[in-house]
Design an enzyme around this catalytic site. Structure first.
Site, PDB file in Angstrom:
ATOM      1  N   ARG A 187     133.516 -22.704  -9.453  1.00 61.22           N
ATOM      2  CA  ARG A 187     132.551 -23.703  -9.216  1.00 61.22           C
ATOM      3  C   ARG A 187     133.100 -24.948 -10.339  1.00 61.22           C
ATOM      4  NH1 ARG A 187     127.034 -25.314 -12.689  1.00 61.22           N
ATOM      5  NH2 ARG A 187     126.700 -27.178 -10.894  1.00 61.22           N
TER       6      ARG A 187
ATOM      7  N   ASN B  65     120.400 -24.902 -20.933  1.00 55.15           N
ATOM      8  CA  ASN B  65     122.054 -25.458 -20.524  1.00 55.15           C
ATOM      9  C   ASN B  65     120.740 -25.196 -18.875  1.00 55.15           C
ATOM     10  OD1 ASN B  65     122.823 -27.280 -18.112  1.00 55.15           O
ATOM     11  ND2 ASN B  65     124.859 -26.223 -19.193  1.00 55.15           N
TER      12      ASN B  65
ATOM     13  N   PRO C  88     120.903 -22.926 -13.148  1.00 52.74           N
ATOM     14  CA  PRO C  88     121.474 -21.695 -11.885  1.00 52.74           C
ATOM     15  C   PRO C  88     122.931 -22.705 -11.159  1.00 52.74           C
ATOM     16  CG  PRO C  88     119.572 -24.393 -11.510  1.00 52.74           C
ATOM     17  CD  PRO C  88     119.636 -23.564 -12.911  1.00 52.74           C
TER      18      PRO C  88
ATOM     19  N   GLU D 275     119.266 -29.007 -26.013  1.00 54.52           N
ATOM     20  CA  GLU D 275     119.582 -29.446 -24.491  1.00 54.52           C
ATOM     21  C   GLU D 275     121.726 -28.534 -24.831  1.00 54.52           C
ATOM     22  OE1 GLU D 275     118.680 -32.482 -23.022  1.00 54.52           O
ATOM     23  OE2 GLU D 275     119.514 -32.085 -20.656  1.00 54.52           O
TER      24      GLU D 275
ATOM     25  N   TYR E 248     133.970 -28.455 -14.802  1.00 55.00           N
ATOM     26  CA  TYR E 248     133.901 -27.301 -15.938  1.00 55.00           C
ATOM     27  C   TYR E 248     134.301 -26.499 -16.517  1.00 55.00           C
ATOM     28  CZ  TYR E 248     129.397 -28.650 -13.420  1.00 55.00           C
ATOM     29  OH  TYR E 248     127.763 -29.971 -12.982  1.00 55.00           O
TER      30      TYR E 248
ATOM     31  N   ARG F 244     128.838 -39.366 -15.272  1.00 59.84           N
ATOM     32  CA  ARG F 244     129.232 -38.640 -13.154  1.00 59.84           C
ATOM     33  C   ARG F 244     128.013 -39.529 -12.589  1.00 59.84           C
ATOM     34  NH1 ARG F 244     128.733 -32.211 -13.740  1.00 59.84           N
ATOM     35  NH2 ARG F 244     129.110 -32.346 -11.678  1.00 59.84           N
TER      36      ARG F 244
ATOM     37  N   HIS G  89     124.752 -29.237 -22.017  1.00 59.49           N
ATOM     38  CA  HIS G  89     126.053 -29.668 -21.104  1.00 59.49           C
ATOM     39  C   HIS G  89     126.968 -29.292 -21.227  1.00 59.49           C
ATOM     40  CE1 HIS G  89     121.278 -30.860 -18.714  1.00 59.49           C
ATOM     41  NE2 HIS G  89     121.608 -31.767 -19.980  1.00 59.49           N
TER      42      HIS G  89
HETATM   43  C1  DQA Z   1     125.332 -29.236 -16.376  1.00 66.68           C
HETATM   44  C2  DQA Z   1     125.069 -30.290 -15.452  1.00 66.68           C
HETATM   45  C3  DQA Z   1     124.549 -30.333 -14.810  1.00 66.68           C
HETATM   46  O1  DQA Z   1     124.282 -31.888 -13.758  1.00 66.68           O
HETATM   47  C4  DQA Z   1     125.068 -29.887 -13.210  1.00 66.68           C
HETATM   48  O2  DQA Z   1     123.429 -29.899 -12.199  1.00 66.68           O
HETATM   49  C5  DQA Z   1     125.102 -28.412 -13.880  1.00 66.68           C
HETATM   50  C6  DQA Z   1     125.760 -27.806 -15.149  1.00 66.68           C
HETATM   51  C7  DQA Z   1     126.172 -29.272 -17.109  1.00 66.68           C
HETATM   52  O3  DQA Z   1     126.365 -28.198 -17.924  1.00 66.68           O
HETATM   53  O4  DQA Z   1     127.772 -29.925 -17.351  1.00 66.68           O
HETATM   54  O5  DQA Z   1     125.282 -26.950 -12.348  1.00 66.68           O
HETATM   55  O6  DQA Z   1     124.053 -28.751 -17.078  1.00 66.68           O
END
Ligand code: DQA
Length: 143
Positions: free
Chosen positions: A17, A73, A9, A97, A22, A106, A99
């Site tokens: 965003r 992700n 999501p 996985e 990001y 964070r 991110h």
């Molecule tokens: C994320 C980190 C998650 O905590 C966050 O809810 C995201 C993006 C990342 O790619 O850094 O939506 O997965």
């Protein structure tokens, strides 16, 4: 080697965003990069993004017998979804996985990942490049 790349999501909102966290690249930019990296590595990738937990579970289940590896992700579902964890365990497809941000630096609630319990490796804080690293790792473990 067939790799399914799943983005959870709000990742469709990349570029808009929280760009301080990001970056300014969009989801379309990310898809272009993943497709180009996969091509260079000789991997066959399919990309999927959804804001819906059940759709992600359905897609993981449908990957059984079709894909050799999953790069995911799970976004916010990382920290909440036993259903996604169970789906990954059910299909037993080697999973990495990823991110974009450094979830360990964070808020406290981002430090826990259900998905990491089913992942061979977790990559965090490397921006879009983390997806390239994830593909490299999947290629290594699947070879
Ligand atoms: C994320 C980190 C998650 O905590 C966050 O809810 C995201 C993006 C990342 O790619 O850094 O939506 O997965």
């Amino acid at each position: 080697m067939k790799i399914l790349v799943i983005n959870g999501p709000n990742l469709n909102m990349l570029g808009i965003r929280e760009p301080d966290i990001y970056g300014s690249g969009t989801y379309a930019d990310l898809c272009r990069k993943i497709t180009a990296w996969a091509g260079e590595m000789g991997l066959d990738v399919e990309l999927f993004q959804s804001n819906h937990e059940g759709a992600i579970v359905d897609t993981i289940q449908a990957a059984y017998g079709v894909f050799d590896g999953i790069l995911i992700n799970p976004a916010a579902y990382t920290h909440t979804s036993v259903a996604i964890l169970d789906a990954l365990k059910a299909v037993s497809i080697p999973t990495v996985e990823v991110h974009i941000s450094d979830v360990n630096e964070r808020e406290e609630f981002r430090r826990h990942s259900f998905v990491s319990l089913a992942a061979k490796k977790t990559i965090a804080g490397c921006g879009f490049d983390g997806y390239r690293m994830g593909l490299v790792h999947l290629k290594e473990i699947l070879s």
